[in-house]
Motif scaffolding. Structure first.
Motif, PDB file in Angstrom:
ATOM      1  N   LYS A   2      50.748  53.032  33.887  1.00  0.00           N
ATOM      2  CA  LYS A   2      49.329  52.659  34.376  1.00  0.00           C
ATOM      3  C   LYS A   2      49.368  52.833  35.800  1.00  0.00           C
ATOM      4  CE  LYS A   2      47.860  49.348  30.349  1.00  0.00           C
ATOM      5  NZ  LYS A   2      47.662  48.924  30.440  1.00  0.00           N
ATOM      6  N   ARG A   4      47.555  51.935  40.194  1.00  0.00           N
ATOM      7  CA  ARG A   4      46.945  51.103  40.150  1.00  0.00           C
ATOM      8  C   ARG A   4      47.023  51.819  42.214  1.00  0.00           C
ATOM      9  NH1 ARG A   4      43.000  45.960  39.016  1.00  0.00           N
ATOM     10  NH2 ARG A   4      41.796  45.463  40.145  1.00  0.00           N
ATOM     11  N   GLU A 517      42.707  51.997  33.481  1.00  0.00           N
ATOM     12  CA  GLU A 517      44.322  51.305  33.932  1.00  0.00           C
ATOM     13  C   GLU A 517      44.860  51.558  32.757  1.00  0.00           C
ATOM     14  OE1 GLU A 517      44.026  47.734  37.330  1.00  0.00           O
ATOM     15  OE2 GLU A 517      43.521  46.625  35.367  1.00  0.00           O
ATOM     16  N   THR A 523      43.045  56.444  38.529  1.00  0.00           N
ATOM     17  CA  THR A 523      43.776  55.616  39.543  1.00  0.00           C
ATOM     18  C   THR A 523      42.983  55.063  40.112  1.00  0.00           C
ATOM     19  OG1 THR A 523      46.119  57.171  40.128  1.00  0.00           O
ATOM     20  CG2 THR A 523      45.149  55.306  41.612  1.00  0.00           C
TER      21      THR A 523
END
Length: 607
Positions: A2, A4, A517, A523
């Protein structure tokens, strides 16, 4: 894995506490310090709440809070913004769910258009509000905090013209397997900028379209001064260059604008801009963007500023109040003026500031566009004078409504009689009919920015890069083609991103962060925004129109802690549309006792 990216956002303890505020302690419940007050609730008026289907969560929360405080609620839920506006203009509401994003980064924009008498988006009139807006506009940042607090006191505390709900985070999500993460900008105020974006495989920049989306497909106008809404802000921002720009954190700069540099002269009333000569207008021929060979000149900039400030320059001018502090704009013809004029901060001359970083110093200031040759030191310089000292004017010049249009092209299209303008027969510059597929198609756009719209239909609009926009510089558009798809439903837009039908989703609800996510290919970027959601009271023909006490009874029914909890603590408190920009110290605290007190005052005055 994931991914971010958090731009300027740290979820501090304050936000965590905000999420927890929806949970009452035993002491709070017993002492009446929250929404669970022991005040007796009386049956009250029926309140008609207007919104769109995209506001469903907010409408349901507000409905429940009003019902809990004794009001009956009728929901007027419209499928789209156009239907919402029709209902609003017909007066079919007591409260309308509204939102405002201060896309210029300055607090005057957060209030002037919305609340000043005869403002572009104002439905109210209060002389004290007007005076405070004008007073704050002329003050510096360290002076205007108290003035904006007083404005909020009149606007919300004393009169409850609006009922604030929350400030949002600004978020976008993109496919980082396709797009270069470091080419994707997230700006606090300005609309999403396309020219920086690149594919990870740069060979695709010329062959593949960047696929974006927006909610509204019915475009107000592609004339930058005739629209200021979600249908055109992103589009016009990318089609028209401005004299200045905003950085991602709302600083006014010349970077990527029509000017190399700008300067404020002593007294804060004279503003100078030295123009670049590497931008030509683009037009559309045979379905392709072409270089017209016509430089975006000082004359075009002056024409654009003059029509922006003049409420009568076009029918249905929707942005003139943003530019009413412009008094005059002209080309500087005497180099000595720049040498003699001193900067407002006393650090040197205007000429020195305008020359900073130029490859060739200023040898001459020229009026004729044909004489411009930056490489030889021949520049056009615009002097703009304001009606009074007003540094916030620069923020307005960064707004899409200050986009530079072609004087020659606009005047050749807008040949109608303004006083007798008839939308059924007259086709003004920027009318969406001229770019819509079908019998009305006759694309007359001249774009000064990095992209130009080729055409649109009910489903999407297509754009191509301006081949004569800062070619060879870091500001040249990187991707040749852009398609903006019109997807009205937020869940459908997110599904389109996840399935690869679009590459980037600009604007993402906080409740959907976990979905993004959970996707390896996506992103998420987020940051506190300048966007405030509030409820606007009807000021004409309803019980709420005539009674401040009734409006305040509704105001104190609103519990912002509960609203934030419904969004996982990711909604921030607001008191007015200026809240994200100025900390006035004001805070709305739900209070059932005040609900009853003001409602009784309303009943007493009605009898």
């Amino acid at each position: 894995m994931k991914k971010r990216l958090l731009s300027l956002l740290t979820l501090t303890a304050g936000v965590v506490l905000l999420a927890a505020c929806g949970v009452q302690t035993e002491d709070q419940a017993s002492n009446g310090n929250s929404a669970a007050s022991t005040s007796e609730t009386t049956a009250k008026n029926t309140i008609e709440l207007l919104g769109t289907s995209s506001n469903e969560t907010d409408m349901n929360i507000v409905r429940d809070q009003l019902i809990k405080n004794g009001f009956d609620v009728k929901l007027n839920t419209q499928p789209d913004y156009a239907s919402f506006q029709t209902q609003k203009e017909a007066g079919n509401y007591d409260l309308a769910i509204s939102s405002w994003t201060t896309v210029t980064g300055n607090p005057d924009y957060a209030v002037r258009s919305l609340f000043i008498t005869d403002g572009d988006n104002s439905s109210m009139s209060n002389s004290e509000v007007d005076a405070l807006i004008d007073e704050a506009a002329l003050q510096t940042a360290d002076e205007y905090t108290q003035t904006y607090k007083e404005l909020e006191d009149v606007l919300v505390t004393e009169n409850a013209y609006i009922a604030p709900l929350y400030t949002s985070l600004k978020a976008q999500a993109f496919n980082s397997e396709l797009l270069k993460p470091d080419s994707i900008r997230l700006s606090k105020s300005r609309a999403f900028a396309w020219e920086n974006v690149q594919f990870n495989d740069t060979a695709l920049n010329d062959t593949e379209s960047l696929l974006l989306t927006q909610t509204m497909g019915d475009l107000t106008s592609l004339d930058p001064i005739k629209g200021n809404d979600g249908s055109i802000n992103q589009l016009n921002t990318n089609m028209y260059v401005r004299l200045v720009n905003l950085t991602d954190d709302d600083k006014v700069v010349s970077d990527g604008s029509l000017s190399y540099n700008h300067a404020i002269a002593d007294g804060n009333s004279d503003y100078y801009f030295i123009l670049r000569d590497d931008i030509n207008f683009a037009a559309v021929e045979d379905g392709q963007a072409v270089d017209t060979g016509k430089m975006v000149s000082g004359q075009d900039a002056i024409f654009s500023l003059n029509r922006a400030k003049n409420p009568n320059s076009v029918p249905d001018h929707r942005t003139y109040s943003l530019h009413e502090h412009i008094d005059s704009a002209s080309l500087v013809t005497d180099l000595a003026e720049l040498e003699n004029a001193q900067l407002s901060d006393g650090s040197g001359s205007v000429k020195e500031a305008l020359e900073a970083g130029l490859e060739a110093p200023i040898a001459a200031v020229v009026e004729d566009a044909e004489q411009v040759d930056n490489a030889s030191g021949n520049y056009q310089v615009i002097k703009m004078t304001t009606t009074e000292p007003f540094p916030q004017v620069l923020n307005y010049l960064a707004h899409q409504s200050a986009g530079i249009v072609s004087q020659e092209q606009v005047e050749s299209i807008n040949t109608y009689d303004i006083e007798n303008f008839d939308i059924t027969t007259d086709i003004p510059y920027g009318d969406q009919r001229t770019v819509t597929k079908g019998e009305t198609y006759d694309n007359h756009l001249y774009a000064s920015g990095p992209y130009i719209m080729i055409q649109k239909d009910d489903y999407a609009a297509t754009f191509q890069k301006n081949p004569a926009y800062m070619a060879g510089t870091e500001n040249e558009a990187q991707i040749a083609n852009v398609t903006v798809r019109f997807i009205g439903d937020a869940d459908s837009a997110l599904s389109a991103l996840r399935s690869g039908e679009i590459h980037l989703l600009y604007g993402l609800d906080e409740t959907k962060y976990d979905v993004v996510e959970g996707e390896d290919s996506l992103t998420l970027q987020s940051m506190p925004s300048n966007g405030v959601t509030y409820m606007l009271f009807n000021t004409n023909g309803r019980d709420v129109s005539d009674s401040a006490d009734l409006r305040k009874s509704i105001l104190y029914s609103i519990n912002q802690d509960e609203i934030s909890s419904a969004y996982d603590g990711l909604k921030l408190k607001a008191y007015s549309t200026v809240s994200p920009l100025v900390d006035t110290g004001n805070e709305l605290v739900a209070d059932p006792a005040k609900v009853e007190e003001f409602y009784q005052n309303y009943l007493d005055s009605a009898n």
